[in-house]
Design a protein around this motif. Structure first.
Motif, PDB file in Angstrom:
ATOM      1  N   SER A 266      24.126  85.791  36.408  1.00 58.75           N
ATOM      2  CA  SER A 266      23.684  86.240  35.228  1.00 58.75           C
ATOM      3  C   SER A 266      22.800  87.092  34.734  1.00 58.75           C
ATOM      4  N   ALA A 267      22.714  87.724  33.612  1.00 60.50           N
ATOM      5  CA  ALA A 267      21.659  88.555  32.891  1.00 60.50           C
ATOM      6  C   ALA A 267      20.173  88.044  33.414  1.00 60.50           C
ATOM      7  N   GLY A 268      19.325  88.615  33.867  1.00 59.64           N
ATOM      8  CA  GLY A 268      18.037  88.238  34.244  1.00 59.64           C
ATOM      9  C   GLY A 268      17.653  87.808  35.499  1.00 59.64           C
ATOM     10  N   THR A 269      18.754  87.573  36.048  1.00 61.83           N
ATOM     11  CA  THR A 269      18.894  87.107  37.618  1.00 61.83           C
ATOM     12  C   THR A 269      18.252  88.027  38.243  1.00 61.83           C
ATOM     13  N   PRO A 270      16.997  87.564  39.323  1.00 60.41           N
ATOM     14  CA  PRO A 270      16.326  88.426  39.862  1.00 60.41           C
ATOM     15  C   PRO A 270      17.361  89.157  40.962  1.00 60.41           C
ATOM     16  N   THR A 271      17.103  90.350  41.059  1.00 56.91           N
ATOM     17  CA  THR A 271      18.136  91.260  42.213  1.00 56.91           C
ATOM     18  C   THR A 271      17.210  91.289  43.609  1.00 56.91           C
ATOM     19  N   PRO A 272      17.970  91.545  44.697  1.00 56.11           N
ATOM     20  CA  PRO A 272      17.596  91.392  45.900  1.00 56.11           C
ATOM     21  C   PRO A 272      16.312  92.568  46.118  1.00 56.11           C
ATOM     22  N   ASP A 273      16.647  93.474  45.461  1.00 56.88           N
ATOM     23  CA  ASP A 273      15.516  94.839  45.673  1.00 56.88           C
ATOM     24  C   ASP A 273      14.517  95.048  44.318  1.00 56.88           C
ATOM     25  N   GLY A 274      14.645  93.957  43.574  1.00 57.90           N
ATOM     26  CA  GLY A 274      13.670  94.088  42.410  1.00 57.90           C
ATOM     27  C   GLY A 274      14.316  95.109  41.070  1.00 57.90           C
ATOM     28  N   ARG A 275      15.485  95.574  41.444  1.00 56.92           N
ATOM     29  CA  ARG A 275      15.949  96.330  40.314  1.00 56.92           C
ATOM     30  C   ARG A 275      15.931  95.608  38.982  1.00 56.92           C
ATOM     31  N   ALA A 276      15.824  96.242  37.868  1.00 57.05           N
ATOM     32  CA  ALA A 276      15.940  95.882  36.433  1.00 57.05           C
ATOM     33  C   ALA A 276      17.221  96.030  35.904  1.00 57.05           C
ATOM     34  N   LEU A 277      18.177  95.082  35.741  1.00 55.60           N
ATOM     35  CA  LEU A 277      19.488  95.263  35.078  1.00 55.60           C
ATOM     36  C   LEU A 277      19.505  94.528  33.869  1.00 55.60           C
ATOM     37  N   GLU A 278      20.424  95.248  32.947  1.00 55.98           N
ATOM     38  CA  GLU A 278      20.210  94.818  31.686  1.00 55.98           C
ATOM     39  C   GLU A 278      21.524  93.631  31.484  1.00 55.98           C
ATOM     40  N   GLY A 279      22.409  93.777  31.957  1.00 56.24           N
ATOM     41  CA  GLY A 279      23.453  92.619  31.980  1.00 56.24           C
ATOM     42  C   GLY A 279      23.626  92.005  33.225  1.00 56.24           C
ATOM     43  N   ASP A 280      24.900  91.319  33.222  1.00 58.04           N
ATOM     44  CA  ASP A 280      25.353  90.354  34.560  1.00 58.04           C
ATOM     45  C   ASP A 280      25.472  91.228  35.501  1.00 58.04           C
ATOM     46  N   TRP A 281      25.649  90.729  36.708  1.00 55.53           N
ATOM     47  CA  TRP A 281      26.159  91.517  38.083  1.00 55.53           C
ATOM     48  C   TRP A 281      26.721  90.612  38.801  1.00 55.53           C
ATOM     49  N   THR A 282      26.980  91.034  39.965  1.00 56.76           N
ATOM     50  CA  THR A 282      27.877  90.190  41.313  1.00 56.76           C
ATOM     51  C   THR A 282      27.162  90.842  42.457  1.00 56.76           C
ATOM     52  N   ARG A 283      27.297  89.859  43.470  1.00 53.34           N
ATOM     53  CA  ARG A 283      26.781  90.344  44.837  1.00 53.34           C
ATOM     54  C   ARG A 283      27.602  89.731  45.882  1.00 53.34           C
ATOM     55  N   VAL A 284      28.069  90.281  46.924  1.00 55.32           N
ATOM     56  CA  VAL A 284      28.998  89.857  47.751  1.00 55.32           C
ATOM     57  C   VAL A 284      28.479  90.255  49.159  1.00 55.32           C
ATOM     58  N   GLN A 285      28.737  89.359  50.186  1.00 57.84           N
ATOM     59  CA  GLN A 285      28.347  89.549  51.688  1.00 57.84           C
ATOM     60  C   GLN A 285      29.614  89.797  52.351  1.00 57.84           C
ATOM     61  N   PHE A 286      29.489  90.796  53.153  1.00 52.69           N
ATOM     62  CA  PHE A 286      30.535  91.241  54.091  1.00 52.69           C
ATOM     63  C   PHE A 286      29.944  91.536  55.344  1.00 52.69           C
ATOM     64  N   ASP A 287      30.164  90.979  56.411  1.00 48.36           N
ATOM     65  CA  ASP A 287      29.713  90.979  57.807  1.00 48.36           C
ATOM     66  C   ASP A 287      30.728  91.714  58.453  1.00 48.36           C
ATOM     67  N   ILE A 288      30.609  92.906  58.975  1.00 49.28           N
ATOM     68  CA  ILE A 288      31.656  93.860  59.763  1.00 49.28           C
ATOM     69  C   ILE A 288      31.575  93.542  61.194  1.00 49.28           C
ATOM     70  N   VAL A 289      32.638  93.403  61.902  1.00 51.15           N
ATOM     71  CA  VAL A 289      32.556  93.077  63.124  1.00 51.15           C
ATOM     72  C   VAL A 289      33.574  94.041  63.960  1.00 51.15           C
ATOM     73  N   LEU A 290      32.958  94.890  64.528  1.00 50.04           N
ATOM     74  CA  LEU A 290      33.834  96.158  65.370  1.00 50.04           C
ATOM     75  C   LEU A 290      34.322  95.929  66.705  1.00 50.04           C
ATOM     76  N   ALA A 291      35.683  95.890  67.017  1.00 49.97           N
ATOM     77  CA  ALA A 291      36.272  95.865  68.236  1.00 49.97           C
ATOM     78  C   ALA A 291      35.611  97.275  69.253  1.00 49.97           C
ATOM     79  N   PRO A 292      35.580  96.894  70.491  1.00 53.00           N
ATOM     80  CA  PRO A 292      35.360  98.043  71.364  1.00 53.00           C
ATOM     81  C   PRO A 292      36.394  99.294  71.333  1.00 53.00           C
ATOM     82  N   GLU A 293      36.250 100.403  71.414  1.00 49.11           N
ATOM     83  CA  GLU A 293      36.799 101.453  71.697  1.00 49.11           C
ATOM     84  C   GLU A 293      38.073 101.314  72.639  1.00 49.11           C
ATOM     85  N   GLY A 294      39.093 101.595  72.246  1.00 45.56           N
ATOM     86  CA  GLY A 294      40.169 101.436  73.354  1.00 45.56           C
ATOM     87  C   GLY A 294      40.866 100.093  73.156  1.00 45.56           C
TER      88      GLY A 294
END
Length: 295
Positions: A266-294
Protein backbone atom coordinates in the motif's frame (compact mmCIF):
# COMPACT_ATOMS: atom_id res chain seq x y z
CA UNK A 1 -10.69 -35.51 -42.79
CA UNK A 2 -9.34 -38.33 -44.93
CA UNK A 3 -9.60 -38.96 -48.66
CA UNK A 4 -9.23 -42.35 -50.27
CA UNK A 5 -6.55 -42.53 -52.95
CA UNK A 6 -5.58 -45.35 -55.23
CA UNK A 7 -2.45 -47.44 -54.76
CA UNK A 8 -1.12 -46.02 -58.03
CA UNK A 9 -1.57 -42.43 -56.81
CA UNK A 10 0.11 -43.25 -53.50
CA UNK A 11 3.08 -44.81 -55.29
CA UNK A 12 3.41 -41.75 -57.53
CA UNK A 13 3.46 -39.43 -54.53
CA UNK A 14 5.96 -41.59 -52.64
CA UNK A 15 8.23 -41.70 -55.67
CA UNK A 16 8.42 -37.91 -55.60
CA UNK A 17 9.25 -37.94 -51.88
CA UNK A 18 12.05 -40.44 -52.49
CA UNK A 19 13.40 -38.39 -55.39
CA UNK A 20 13.54 -35.18 -53.38
CA UNK A 21 15.12 -36.93 -50.39
CA UNK A 22 17.83 -38.44 -52.61
CA UNK A 23 18.63 -35.00 -54.01
CA UNK A 24 20.36 -34.21 -50.71
CA UNK A 25 22.52 -37.36 -50.69
CA UNK A 26 25.61 -35.46 -51.89
CA UNK A 27 25.46 -32.93 -49.06
CA UNK A 28 28.79 -33.15 -47.23
CA UNK A 29 27.46 -31.67 -44.01
CA UNK A 30 25.86 -34.71 -42.35
CA UNK A 31 23.77 -32.69 -39.93
CA UNK A 32 22.43 -30.42 -42.68
CA UNK A 33 21.74 -33.46 -44.84
CA UNK A 34 19.77 -35.08 -42.01
CA UNK A 35 17.82 -31.90 -41.31
CA UNK A 36 16.85 -31.36 -44.94
CA UNK A 37 15.89 -34.95 -45.66
CA UNK A 38 13.82 -35.19 -42.50
CA UNK A 39 12.14 -31.87 -43.29
CA UNK A 40 11.19 -33.07 -46.77
CA UNK A 41 9.71 -36.31 -45.40
CA UNK A 42 7.62 -34.51 -42.79
CA UNK A 43 6.46 -31.74 -45.13
CA UNK A 44 5.39 -34.19 -47.80
CA UNK A 45 3.69 -36.38 -45.17
CA UNK A 46 1.68 -33.35 -44.05
CA UNK A 47 0.69 -32.43 -47.61
CA UNK A 48 -0.38 -35.98 -48.33
CA UNK A 49 -2.29 -36.32 -45.06
CA UNK A 50 -4.35 -33.14 -45.46
CA UNK A 51 -4.53 -33.41 -49.30
CA UNK A 52 -3.51 -29.77 -49.63
CA UNK A 53 -5.24 -27.92 -52.46
CA UNK A 54 -3.40 -25.62 -54.83
CA UNK A 55 -5.34 -22.62 -53.56
CA UNK A 56 -4.37 -23.50 -49.98
CA UNK A 57 -0.73 -23.78 -51.06
CA UNK A 58 -0.96 -20.36 -52.71
CA UNK A 59 -2.48 -18.86 -49.56
CA UNK A 60 0.32 -20.36 -47.46
CA UNK A 61 2.94 -18.81 -49.75
CA UNK A 62 1.13 -15.48 -49.54
CA UNK A 63 1.06 -15.75 -45.73
CA UNK A 64 4.81 -16.38 -45.53
CA UNK A 65 5.48 -13.55 -47.98
CA UNK A 66 3.46 -11.16 -45.82
CA UNK A 67 5.38 -12.32 -42.75
CA UNK A 68 8.62 -11.53 -44.53
CA UNK A 69 7.48 -8.08 -45.63
CA UNK A 70 6.39 -7.02 -42.13
CA UNK A 71 9.61 -8.27 -40.52
CA UNK A 72 12.34 -5.71 -39.91
CA UNK A 73 15.03 -4.96 -37.32
CA UNK A 74 12.34 -4.04 -34.78
CA UNK A 75 9.73 -6.73 -35.46
CA UNK A 76 10.19 -10.44 -36.11
CA UNK A 77 6.98 -11.96 -37.46
CA UNK A 78 8.55 -15.38 -37.94
CA UNK A 79 9.40 -15.60 -34.23
CA UNK A 80 5.78 -14.68 -33.49
CA UNK A 81 4.64 -17.45 -35.82
CA UNK A 82 6.98 -19.92 -34.15
CA UNK A 83 5.71 -18.80 -30.75
CA UNK A 84 1.97 -19.16 -31.44
CA UNK A 85 2.48 -22.61 -32.99
CA UNK A 86 4.32 -23.80 -29.90
CA UNK A 87 7.50 -24.38 -31.90
CA UNK A 88 9.51 -21.96 -29.77
CA UNK A 89 8.50 -23.68 -26.53
CA UNK A 90 9.16 -27.13 -27.98
CA UNK A 91 12.64 -26.06 -29.11
CA UNK A 92 13.28 -24.71 -25.62
CA UNK A 93 12.07 -27.96 -24.06
CA UNK A 94 14.40 -30.00 -26.27
CA UNK A 95 17.43 -27.81 -25.58
CA UNK A 96 16.88 -27.16 -21.87
CA UNK A 97 16.34 -30.56 -20.34
CA UNK A 98 15.35 -30.61 -16.70
CA UNK A 99 18.43 -30.67 -14.47
CA UNK A 100 18.13 -31.01 -10.70
CA UNK A 101 16.44 -27.88 -9.33
CA UNK A 102 17.53 -25.53 -12.12
CA UNK A 103 15.09 -22.76 -13.04
CA UNK A 104 12.91 -23.66 -16.01
CA UNK A 105 13.35 -21.88 -19.32
CA UNK A 106 10.65 -20.37 -21.48
CA UNK A 107 10.29 -18.42 -24.73
CA UNK A 108 12.80 -15.76 -25.76
CA UNK A 109 10.21 -13.61 -27.50
CA UNK A 110 10.68 -11.17 -30.38
CA UNK A 111 11.53 -8.02 -28.39
CA UNK A 112 15.00 -8.62 -26.96
CA UNK A 113 17.52 -5.97 -28.03
CA UNK A 114 21.30 -6.13 -27.65
CA UNK A 115 23.11 -3.29 -25.94
CA UNK A 116 20.75 -2.53 -23.08
CA UNK A 117 21.94 0.01 -20.48
CA UNK A 118 23.59 -1.24 -17.32
CA UNK A 119 22.04 -0.39 -13.96
CA UNK A 120 23.54 -0.97 -10.51
CA UNK A 121 22.02 -3.34 -7.99
CA UNK A 122 18.89 -1.59 -6.77
CA UNK A 123 18.70 0.49 -9.96
CA UNK A 124 15.59 1.27 -11.97
CA UNK A 125 15.10 -0.36 -15.38
CA UNK A 126 11.93 1.58 -16.22
CA UNK A 127 13.67 4.64 -17.70
CA UNK A 128 10.34 6.43 -17.88
CA UNK A 129 8.13 3.51 -18.92
CA UNK A 130 4.65 3.85 -17.46
CA UNK A 131 3.39 1.42 -14.86
CA UNK A 132 3.17 0.54 -11.20
CA UNK A 133 6.59 0.36 -9.53
CA UNK A 134 7.80 -3.14 -8.68
CA UNK A 135 10.76 -4.18 -6.54
CA UNK A 136 12.40 -7.38 -7.83
CA UNK A 137 14.99 -9.23 -5.77
CA UNK A 138 16.58 -12.63 -5.48
CA UNK A 139 19.70 -14.70 -5.70
CA UNK A 140 21.59 -16.49 -8.45
CA UNK A 141 23.01 -19.86 -7.42
CA UNK A 142 24.04 -23.14 -8.99
CA UNK A 143 22.07 -26.32 -8.37
CA UNK A 144 24.10 -26.99 -5.21
CA UNK A 145 23.06 -23.65 -3.74
CA UNK A 146 26.46 -22.04 -4.27
CA UNK A 147 26.16 -18.33 -5.17
CA UNK A 148 27.11 -17.30 -8.71
CA UNK A 149 28.81 -13.92 -8.24
CA UNK A 150 28.86 -11.57 -11.20
CA UNK A 151 26.10 -13.37 -13.11
CA UNK A 152 24.79 -11.09 -15.85
CA UNK A 153 21.05 -10.54 -15.52
CA UNK A 154 19.33 -9.08 -18.58
CA UNK A 155 15.72 -7.96 -18.00
CA UNK A 156 13.06 -6.46 -20.25
CA UNK A 157 9.30 -6.00 -20.25
CA UNK A 158 6.34 -4.14 -21.75
CA UNK A 159 4.96 -0.94 -20.22
CA UNK A 160 1.47 -0.73 -18.69
CA UNK A 161 0.02 -0.04 -22.13
CA UNK A 162 1.38 -3.37 -23.38
CA UNK A 163 4.18 -2.02 -25.58
CA UNK A 164 7.92 -2.64 -25.56
CA UNK A 165 10.20 0.30 -26.23
CA UNK A 166 11.04 -0.99 -29.73
CA UNK A 167 7.37 -0.75 -30.68
CA UNK A 168 7.50 3.03 -30.39
CA UNK A 169 8.84 5.24 -33.18
CA UNK A 170 10.98 7.56 -31.06
CA UNK A 171 14.02 5.30 -30.49
CA UNK A 172 13.45 5.27 -26.74
CA UNK A 173 15.13 2.76 -24.44
CA UNK A 174 12.89 1.86 -21.54
CA UNK A 175 11.83 -1.09 -19.40
CA UNK A 176 15.02 -2.93 -20.28
CA UNK A 177 18.50 -3.07 -18.74
CA UNK A 178 21.13 -5.41 -17.38
CA UNK A 179 22.88 -5.72 -14.06
CA UNK A 180 25.30 -8.07 -12.33
CA UNK A 181 24.79 -10.16 -9.21
CA UNK A 182 26.97 -9.21 -6.26
CA UNK A 183 29.64 -11.33 -4.59
CA UNK A 184 26.95 -13.32 -2.78
CA UNK A 185 24.89 -13.87 -5.91
CA UNK A 186 22.24 -11.37 -4.83
CA UNK A 187 20.50 -8.93 -7.11
CA UNK A 188 17.67 -6.41 -6.95
CA UNK A 189 16.17 -3.72 -9.15
CA UNK A 190 13.10 -1.58 -9.68
CA UNK A 191 10.86 -2.45 -12.63
CA UNK A 192 7.17 -2.06 -13.35
CA UNK A 193 4.50 -4.57 -12.39
CA UNK A 194 3.80 -6.74 -15.47
CA UNK A 195 0.36 -6.55 -17.06
CA UNK A 196 -1.25 -8.65 -19.84
CA UNK A 197 -0.81 -7.49 -23.42
CA UNK A 198 -1.48 -8.85 -26.90
CA UNK A 199 1.34 -9.90 -29.17
CA UNK A 200 1.41 -7.75 -32.34
CA UNK A 201 -1.70 -8.91 -34.20
CA UNK A 202 -1.93 -6.41 -37.03
CA UNK A 203 -0.03 -8.72 -39.37
CA UNK A 204 -0.38 -12.22 -40.84
CA UNK A 205 0.07 -14.01 -37.51
CA UNK A 206 -2.72 -11.95 -35.98
CA UNK A 207 -4.92 -12.70 -38.98
CA UNK A 208 -4.26 -16.39 -38.53
CA UNK A 209 -5.16 -16.27 -34.82
CA UNK A 210 -8.39 -14.44 -35.60
CA UNK A 211 -9.28 -16.94 -38.32
CA UNK A 212 -8.95 -19.88 -35.93
CA UNK A 213 -10.60 -18.15 -32.97
CA UNK A 214 -7.50 -17.82 -30.78
CA UNK A 215 -6.58 -14.88 -28.57
CA UNK A 216 -3.33 -12.95 -29.13
CA UNK A 217 -3.01 -12.09 -25.42
CA UNK A 218 0.04 -12.95 -23.36
CA UNK A 219 0.02 -13.54 -19.63
CA UNK A 220 1.68 -10.80 -17.55
CA UNK A 221 5.42 -11.44 -17.38
CA UNK A 222 8.91 -10.07 -16.89
CA UNK A 223 11.73 -11.39 -19.10
CA UNK A 224 15.09 -12.61 -17.78
CA UNK A 225 18.23 -13.81 -19.52
CA UNK A 226 20.95 -14.92 -17.11
CA UNK A 227 24.47 -15.87 -18.09
CA UNK A 228 27.62 -16.80 -16.20
CA UNK A 229 30.85 -18.66 -17.01
CA UNK A 230 30.47 -22.45 -17.04
CA UNK A 231 26.70 -22.16 -16.62
CA UNK A 232 23.94 -22.93 -19.11
CA UNK A 233 22.33 -19.74 -20.38
CA UNK A 234 18.89 -19.27 -18.90
CA UNK A 235 16.14 -17.49 -20.83
CA UNK A 236 12.95 -17.31 -18.83
CA UNK A 237 10.07 -15.16 -17.52
CA UNK A 238 8.32 -14.79 -14.24
CA UNK A 239 4.52 -14.64 -14.36
CA UNK A 240 2.07 -12.92 -12.06
CA UNK A 241 0.05 -15.18 -9.78
CA UNK A 242 -3.69 -14.74 -10.38
CA UNK A 243 -3.19 -13.20 -13.81
CA UNK A 244 -6.39 -13.02 -15.88
CA UNK A 245 -4.75 -14.61 -18.95
CA UNK A 246 -2.69 -17.24 -17.15
CA UNK A 247 -2.63 -20.61 -18.89
CA UNK A 248 -4.34 -19.13 -21.97
CA UNK A 249 -1.02 -17.46 -22.82
CA UNK A 250 -0.89 -17.22 -26.61
CA UNK A 251 2.67 -18.56 -26.88
CA UNK A 252 2.33 -21.36 -24.30
CA UNK A 253 5.11 -19.90 -22.14
CA UNK A 254 3.59 -20.28 -18.67
CA UNK A 255 5.07 -22.86 -16.29
CA UNK A 256 3.91 -23.49 -12.75
CA UNK A 257 7.38 -22.97 -11.28
CA UNK A 258 7.61 -19.52 -12.88
CA UNK A 259 4.36 -18.14 -11.43
CA UNK A 260 5.29 -15.74 -8.61
CA UNK A 261 3.45 -13.68 -6.05
CA UNK A 262 3.76 -9.98 -6.81
CA UNK A 263 2.83 -8.75 -3.36
CA UNK A 264 0.91 -5.48 -3.32
CA UNK A 265 2.32 -2.83 -0.99
CA UNK A 266 0.00 0.00 0.00
CA UNK A 267 0.97 3.63 -0.47
CA UNK A 268 3.34 4.76 2.25
CA UNK A 269 4.82 1.30 2.88
CA UNK A 270 8.60 1.74 3.31
CA UNK A 271 10.55 0.53 0.30
CA UNK A 272 13.62 -1.74 0.62
CA UNK A 273 15.99 1.03 -0.46
CA UNK A 274 14.19 4.01 1.07
CA UNK A 275 12.84 5.26 -2.25
CA UNK A 276 9.86 7.58 -1.90
CA UNK A 277 6.85 6.47 -3.92
CA UNK A 278 3.59 8.33 -4.29
CA UNK A 279 1.27 5.34 -4.79
CA UNK A 280 1.12 1.64 -4.12
CA UNK A 281 3.74 -0.73 -5.47
CA UNK A 282 4.55 -4.43 -5.62
CA UNK A 283 7.49 -6.65 -4.74
CA UNK A 284 8.49 -10.10 -5.90
CA UNK A 285 11.20 -12.62 -4.99
CA UNK A 286 12.78 -14.64 -7.78
CA UNK A 287 15.65 -16.94 -6.85
CA UNK A 288 17.43 -18.10 -9.98
CA UNK A 289 19.14 -21.49 -10.16
CA UNK A 290 21.50 -22.11 -13.09
CA UNK A 291 22.33 -25.50 -14.55
CA UNK A 292 25.96 -26.26 -15.40
CA UNK A 293 27.09 -25.72 -18.97
CA UNK A 294 26.45 -28.77 -21.08
CA UNK A 295 23.75 -30.14 -18.76
Amino acid sequence: MTTSITAEQSQREQALVDLVVRSFDTCEDERLKFLMQSLVKHLHAYLREVRLTESEWERAIEFLTQAGHITDDRRQEFILLSDVLGLSMQTIAINNEAFANATEATVFGPFFVEGSPEVPIGGDIAFGATGQACWVEGTVTDTNGTPVPGARIEVWEADEDGFYDVQYDDDRTSARAHLFADADGRYSFWAITPTPYPIPHDGPVGQMLEAVGRSPWRASHLHFMVTAPEMRRLVTHIFVSGDEIGWKDSVFGVKESLIKDFELQSAGTPTPDGRALEGDWTRVQFDIVLAPEGA
